[in-house]
Design an enzyme around this catalytic site. Structure first.
Site, mmCIF file in Angstrom:
data_model
loop_
_atom_site.group_PDB
_atom_site.id
_atom_site.type_symbol
_atom_site.label_atom_id
_atom_site.label_comp_id
_atom_site.label_asym_id
_atom_site.label_seq_id
_atom_site.Cartn_x
_atom_site.Cartn_y
_atom_site.Cartn_z
ATOM 1 N N ASP A 193 4.446 82.735 190.132
ATOM 2 C CA ASP A 193 3.926 81.932 189.012
ATOM 3 C C ASP A 193 3.568 80.531 189.512
ATOM 4 O O ASP A 193 4.406 79.833 190.097
ATOM 5 C CB ASP A 193 5.002 81.858 187.914
ATOM 6 C CG ASP A 193 4.451 81.309 186.610
ATOM 7 O OD1 ASP A 193 3.568 80.422 186.653
ATOM 8 O OD2 ASP A 193 4.906 81.750 185.541
ATOM 9 N N HIS A 225 -1.332 92.808 184.004
ATOM 10 C CA HIS A 225 -0.009 92.154 184.013
ATOM 11 C C HIS A 225 0.912 92.913 183.060
ATOM 12 O O HIS A 225 0.558 93.109 181.877
ATOM 13 C CB HIS A 225 -0.117 90.718 183.518
ATOM 14 C CG HIS A 225 -1.003 89.843 184.362
ATOM 15 N ND1 HIS A 225 -0.524 89.049 185.369
ATOM 16 C CD2 HIS A 225 -2.344 89.639 184.332
ATOM 17 C CE1 HIS A 225 -1.531 88.379 185.927
ATOM 18 N NE2 HIS A 225 -2.646 88.721 185.310
ATOM 19 N N ASP A 275 -6.600 92.923 182.460
ATOM 20 C CA ASP A 275 -5.782 91.705 182.506
ATOM 21 C C ASP A 275 -4.529 91.874 181.655
ATOM 22 O O ASP A 275 -3.449 92.109 182.188
ATOM 23 C CB ASP A 275 -6.597 90.482 182.043
ATOM 24 C CG ASP A 275 -6.099 89.180 182.643
ATOM 25 O OD1 ASP A 275 -5.312 89.244 183.602
ATOM 26 O OD2 ASP A 275 -6.518 88.107 182.164
ATOM 27 N N ASP A 276 -4.673 91.743 180.340
ATOM 28 C CA ASP A 276 -3.521 91.808 179.422
ATOM 29 C C ASP A 276 -3.965 92.595 178.200
ATOM 30 O O ASP A 276 -4.351 92.010 177.185
ATOM 31 C CB ASP A 276 -3.118 90.392 179.009
ATOM 32 C CG ASP A 276 -2.740 89.532 180.196
ATOM 33 O OD1 ASP A 276 -1.637 89.715 180.722
ATOM 34 O OD2 ASP A 276 -3.548 88.675 180.603
ATOM 35 N N ARG A 281 11.495 88.222 187.218
ATOM 36 C CA ARG A 281 12.082 87.195 186.353
ATOM 37 C C ARG A 281 13.592 87.399 186.248
ATOM 38 O O ARG A 281 14.054 88.476 185.916
ATOM 39 C CB ARG A 281 11.421 87.299 184.973
ATOM 40 C CG ARG A 281 11.818 86.278 183.958
ATOM 41 C CD ARG A 281 10.752 86.141 182.856
ATOM 42 N NE ARG A 281 10.123 87.391 182.494
ATOM 43 C CZ ARG A 281 10.608 88.229 181.587
ATOM 44 N NH1 ARG A 281 11.708 87.965 180.946
ATOM 45 N NH2 ARG A 281 9.949 89.351 181.306
ATOM 46 N N GLU A 300 -10.247 80.184 187.708
ATOM 47 C CA GLU A 300 -10.136 80.426 186.260
ATOM 48 C C GLU A 300 -10.546 79.182 185.484
ATOM 49 O O GLU A 300 -10.889 79.254 184.313
ATOM 50 C CB GLU A 300 -8.685 80.768 185.894
ATOM 51 C CG GLU A 300 -8.305 82.191 186.164
ATOM 52 C CD GLU A 300 -6.919 82.463 185.657
ATOM 53 O OE1 GLU A 300 -6.769 82.947 184.533
ATOM 54 O OE2 GLU A 300 -5.953 82.162 186.394
HETATM 55 P P1 IMP Z 1 4.322 89.323 183.649
HETATM 56 O O1 IMP Z 1 4.049 88.755 185.023
HETATM 57 O O2 IMP Z 1 4.532 90.801 183.668
HETATM 58 O O3 IMP Z 1 5.444 88.589 182.971
HETATM 59 O O4 IMP Z 1 2.994 89.137 182.782
HETATM 60 C C1 IMP Z 1 2.664 87.961 182.076
HETATM 61 C C2 IMP Z 1 2.358 86.834 183.035
HETATM 62 O O5 IMP Z 1 1.173 87.141 183.786
HETATM 63 C C3 IMP Z 1 2.033 85.515 182.363
HETATM 64 O O6 IMP Z 1 3.205 84.789 182.059
HETATM 65 C C4 IMP Z 1 1.190 84.795 183.422
HETATM 66 O O7 IMP Z 1 2.003 84.202 184.387
HETATM 67 C C5 IMP Z 1 0.454 85.950 184.077
HETATM 68 N N1 IMP Z 1 -0.895 86.097 183.537
HETATM 69 C C6 IMP Z 1 -1.334 86.993 182.631
HETATM 70 N N2 IMP Z 1 -2.654 86.832 182.395
HETATM 71 C C7 IMP Z 1 -3.063 85.840 183.170
HETATM 72 C C8 IMP Z 1 -4.326 85.214 183.397
HETATM 73 O O8 IMP Z 1 -5.383 85.547 182.821
HETATM 74 N N3 IMP Z 1 -4.334 84.180 184.266
HETATM 75 C C9 IMP Z 1 -3.238 83.788 184.944
HETATM 76 N N4 IMP Z 1 -2.047 84.351 184.773
HETATM 77 C C10 IMP Z 1 -1.956 85.366 183.899
HETATM 78 ZN ZN ZN Z 2 -4.659 87.985 185.299
#
Ligand code: IMP
Ligand code: ZN
Length: 339
Positions: A134, A18, A276-277, A101, A195
């Protein structure tokens, strides 16, 4: 060469990253985000110490990263630096995902344009984009997001390849209609699945049949999944995207050793290893491979095979997949002494 050194030089495939969760502390600081408030800063430093937190607390951390990417320029810089981080970690193919977003002075389309531009401007690795819906958004917002995603995909068909369902798993639900629309329009689908313990939703997701599922934490019966769902999954063999550190830090996996990935290894089911992150969980793809090797007794050949198989799970074109396979095979031949 020790395990981590091998994992670093191994050409790798990242399928579950992400964008905003992947921002390094350095990038967050350069985007001015960590100056916002001391309490937010403390949230991040404790993550950097790999302190365990709940899923809910992890989702609070994404809000900090979102402060850093509130306009097209910062979204561009964020995407550019995340792509570079993965390239530096020897990731040869990256599927980056992000939730379009809208902010004051930025539309969802402009957000996507910035990420696409960063992808186009980066020389390596090969990057494709997955756009996320989301879970916490209501149906009207999600329908709008899907419409925007489809129109942007028509503009950038070589880059925008798929759609994802993510967000706090305690909120919202999987909407089959929405994802059917995306699928019928040619987008690949990947869904964050199981999850938390939620066998009814898992069944709906499996019946829908996405191209991949994320996490799959509570799907196997040894991990509170239903026998019915597991049997259905074993027939469909949908590739799972595993993110070890993310699950261990959030506490959904008790430890690396007890991670559900072992059920996939045992049963010969398809999976890939991902971050993931990497910012929020303070990791890298090389470290994720290292955890897999150390905890599941995997050989260097096993790790190479996991990366190689991930090519087939990817949303790249047939030609791109063939090129990547050739590259990985050549690398293995040149590095025979490591195997
Ligand atoms: P973005 O989509 O680039 O803003 O990345 C962050 C977003 O990814 C978060 O606000 C979540 O909506 C989603 N996200 C990141 N990690 C997870 C996860 O492990 N489970 C579910 N959603 C996740
Ligand atoms: Zn994820």
């Amino acid at each position: 060469m020790n395990t981590l050194e091998f994992c670093r030089v191994l050409p790798k495939i990242e399928l579950h990253a992400h964008l905003n969760g992947s921002l390094s502390e350095k990038t967050l600081k350069s985007l001015g985000c960590l100056n916002k408030s001391v309490s937010e800063y403390q949230g991040l430093t404790s993550i950097n110490n790999k302190i365990e937190r709940t899923l809910h607390e992890c989702f609070e951390l994404f809000k900090i990263a979102h402060l850093a990417t509130k306009n097209p320029d910062s979204v561009y810089l964020a995407a550019q630096s995340v792509i570079k981080d993965f390239a530096d970690d020897n990731v040869r193919y990256l599927e980056l995902r992000t939730t379009p977003r809208a902010e004051d002075g930025m539309t969802k389309e402009e957000y996507i344009e910035s990420v696409v531009k960063a992808i186009k401007d980066s020389k390596k690795p090969l990057v494709k984009l997955i756009l996320s819906v989301d879970r916490r958004h209501d149906i009207l917002v999600s329908q709008n997001t899907v419409a925007v995603i489809l129109s942007m995909r028509n503009k950038y068909p070589d880059i925008i390849k798929g759609i994802d369902l993510s967000g706090n798993p305690h909120l919202g639900c999987f909407d089959k209609e929405l994802f059917n629309k995306a699928k019928e329009n040619g987008l690949k689908t990947t869904i964050h699945c199981a999850e938390i313990i939620n066998n009814d939703e898992v069944m709906e997701i499996l019946n829908f049949g996405p191209n991949r599922i994320g996490h799959a934490t509570f799907l196997n019966p040894n991990y509170s999944g239903s026998i019915e769902n597991w049997e259905s999954y074993c027939k469909k063999k949908i590739p799972a995207e595993f993110c070890l550190t993310s699950n261990v830090v959030c506490g959904t996996a008790k430890s690396y050793k007890e991670h559900h990935m072992q059920e996939w290894i045992k049963n010969g089911l398809p999976f890939s290893i991902n971050t993931d992150d990497k910012g929020v969980f303070c990791t890298s793809l090389s470290e994720e491979y290292e955890h897999a090797q150390n905890n599941f007794n995997l050989s260097n050949t096993d790790l190479w095979t996991i990366a190689y198989n991930a090519i087939d799970h990817s949303f790249a074109s047939i030609q791109e997949k063939a090129l990547m396979k050739k590259e990985l095979k050549e690398w293995k031949t040149q590095n025979q002494h490591q195997f």
